[in-house]
Design a protein around this motif. Structure first.
Motif, PDB file in Angstrom:
ATOM      1  N   PHE A  14       7.252  30.156  37.258  1.00 31.50           N
ATOM      2  CA  PHE A  14       8.149  31.305  37.137  1.00 31.50           C
ATOM      3  C   PHE A  14       7.286  32.551  36.990  1.00 31.50           C
ATOM      4  CE2 PHE A  14      10.746  34.411  34.932  1.00 31.50           C
ATOM      5  CZ  PHE A  14      11.947  34.321  35.619  1.00 31.50           C
ATOM      6  N   VAL A  15       7.587  33.582  37.763  1.00 33.03           N
ATOM      7  CA  VAL A  15       6.886  34.859  37.624  1.00 33.03           C
ATOM      8  C   VAL A  15       7.810  35.796  36.842  1.00 33.03           C
ATOM      9  CG1 VAL A  15       5.868  36.835  38.794  1.00 33.03           C
ATOM     10  CG2 VAL A  15       5.571  34.534  39.746  1.00 33.03           C
ATOM     11  N   LEU A  16       7.362  36.147  35.636  1.00 37.60           N
ATOM     12  CA  LEU A  16       8.106  37.079  34.797  1.00 37.60           C
ATOM     13  C   LEU A  16       7.678  38.489  35.202  1.00 37.60           C
ATOM     14  CD1 LEU A  16       9.969  37.489  32.299  1.00 37.60           C
ATOM     15  CD2 LEU A  16       7.903  37.433  30.909  1.00 37.60           C
ATOM     16  N   PRO A  17       8.596  39.290  35.763  1.00 38.29           N
ATOM     17  CA  PRO A  17       8.208  40.625  36.221  1.00 38.29           C
ATOM     18  C   PRO A  17       7.851  41.547  35.055  1.00 38.29           C
ATOM     19  CG  PRO A  17      10.582  40.311  36.488  1.00 38.29           C
ATOM     20  CD  PRO A  17      10.019  39.016  35.973  1.00 38.29           C
ATOM     21  N   SER A  18       7.020  42.525  35.352  1.00 34.04           N
ATOM     22  CA  SER A  18       6.682  43.506  34.323  1.00 34.04           C
ATOM     23  C   SER A  18       7.925  44.341  34.028  1.00 34.04           C
ATOM     24  CB  SER A  18       5.534  44.397  34.792  1.00 34.04           C
ATOM     25  OG  SER A  18       5.947  45.143  35.921  1.00 34.04           O
ATOM     26  N   GLY A  19       7.942  44.967  32.862  1.00 36.76           N
ATOM     27  CA  GLY A  19       9.087  45.794  32.518  1.00 36.76           C
ATOM     28  C   GLY A  19       9.054  46.223  31.066  1.00 36.76           C
ATOM     29  N   LEU A  20      10.008  47.073  30.717  1.00 37.97           N
ATOM     30  CA  LEU A  20      10.107  47.634  29.379  1.00 37.97           C
ATOM     31  C   LEU A  20      10.856  46.673  28.461  1.00 37.97           C
ATOM     32  CD1 LEU A  20       9.287  50.330  28.016  1.00 37.97           C
ATOM     33  CD2 LEU A  20      11.622  51.126  28.444  1.00 37.97           C
ATOM     34  N   TYR A  21      10.311  46.486  27.252  1.00 39.98           N
ATOM     35  CA  TYR A  21      10.911  45.569  26.277  1.00 39.98           C
ATOM     36  C   TYR A  21      10.941  46.191  24.890  1.00 39.98           C
ATOM     37  CZ  TYR A  21      10.860  41.518  29.381  1.00 39.98           C
ATOM     38  OH  TYR A  21      11.116  40.637  30.393  1.00 39.98           O
ATOM     39  N   ALA A  22      11.988  45.830  24.144  1.00 37.15           N
ATOM     40  CA  ALA A  22      12.016  46.067  22.700  1.00 37.15           C
ATOM     41  C   ALA A  22      11.517  44.766  22.078  1.00 37.15           C
ATOM     42  CB  ALA A  22      13.427  46.384  22.228  1.00 37.15           C
ATOM     43  N   THR A  70       5.696  48.013  27.491  1.00 42.58           N
ATOM     44  CA  THR A  70       5.855  47.528  28.853  1.00 42.58           C
ATOM     45  C   THR A  70       5.020  46.263  28.975  1.00 42.58           C
ATOM     46  OG1 THR A  70       6.187  49.745  29.707  1.00 42.58           O
ATOM     47  CG2 THR A  70       5.535  48.070  31.300  1.00 42.58           C
ATOM     48  N   SER A  71       5.663  45.188  29.366  1.00 39.56           N
ATOM     49  CA  SER A  71       4.982  43.908  29.550  1.00 39.56           C
ATOM     50  C   SER A  71       4.420  43.856  30.958  1.00 39.56           C
ATOM     51  CB  SER A  71       5.974  42.763  29.345  1.00 39.56           C
ATOM     52  OG  SER A  71       5.409  41.537  29.755  1.00 39.56           O
TER      53      SER A  71
END
Length: 157
Positions: A91-99, A8-9
């Protein structure tokens, strides 16, 4: 074997430049050239890493054509948006799940993306999420070098 991991970023604040393009009209060199000549004007970076970000329409991959337009960003992560150089954007990169895929090789070799979208994703327990994709170009990144290393972050859910 390509190594991958799931993470999760956290939310990231980015400053940089953007350009609309397609894979048929890929202007990535122009974008990075215009950004790198002014990169030192950004004084509050959190690291020396560069972040190459892509924002695709939700139908980009399900209805894929090389002419589909998307937005590409050349950025760095910053602590805040207080001193944004002229002609640059935030730019605001939202948090979230990443491969996350650790890639070593030429940045012009698309086989890694064919593997991710054609093999890894369909055989995983995940689906593509409609959030930005990005690559972290760290100290081992070397443009147009087969020894170059980068991290490819693909949004999943």
């Amino acid at each position: 074997m390509i190594k991958s991991r799931i993470e999760t970023s956290n939310e990231k604040k980015l400053v940089g430049k953007r350009l609309a393009m397609s894979f048929a009209d890929y202007k990535i060199g122009d974008l990075w050239k215009s950004f790198m000549t002014r990169r030192k004007e950004i004084s509050n970076n959190l690291s020396n890493d560069l972040i190459s970000l892509a924002i695709y329409k939700s139908t980009h991959f399900s209805n894929f054509k090389p002419t589909n337009e998307f937005e590409k960003w050349a950025t760095v992560e910053v602590s805040d948006f207080e001193n944004v150089p002229e002609e640059m954007e935030t730019f605001v990169l939202p948090s979230g799940l990443y491969a996350i895929f650790d890639y070593k090789g030429l940045n012009t070799d698309n086989s890694i993306f064919q593997y991710i979208f054609g093999t890894w994703l369909p055989n995983s327990d995940y689906v593509l999420d409609d959030r930005p994709h990005f690559e972290i170009l760290g100290e081992k990144y070397k443009n147009n070098d087969p020894e170059s290393e980068e991290e490819i972050w693909i949004p999943i859910k």
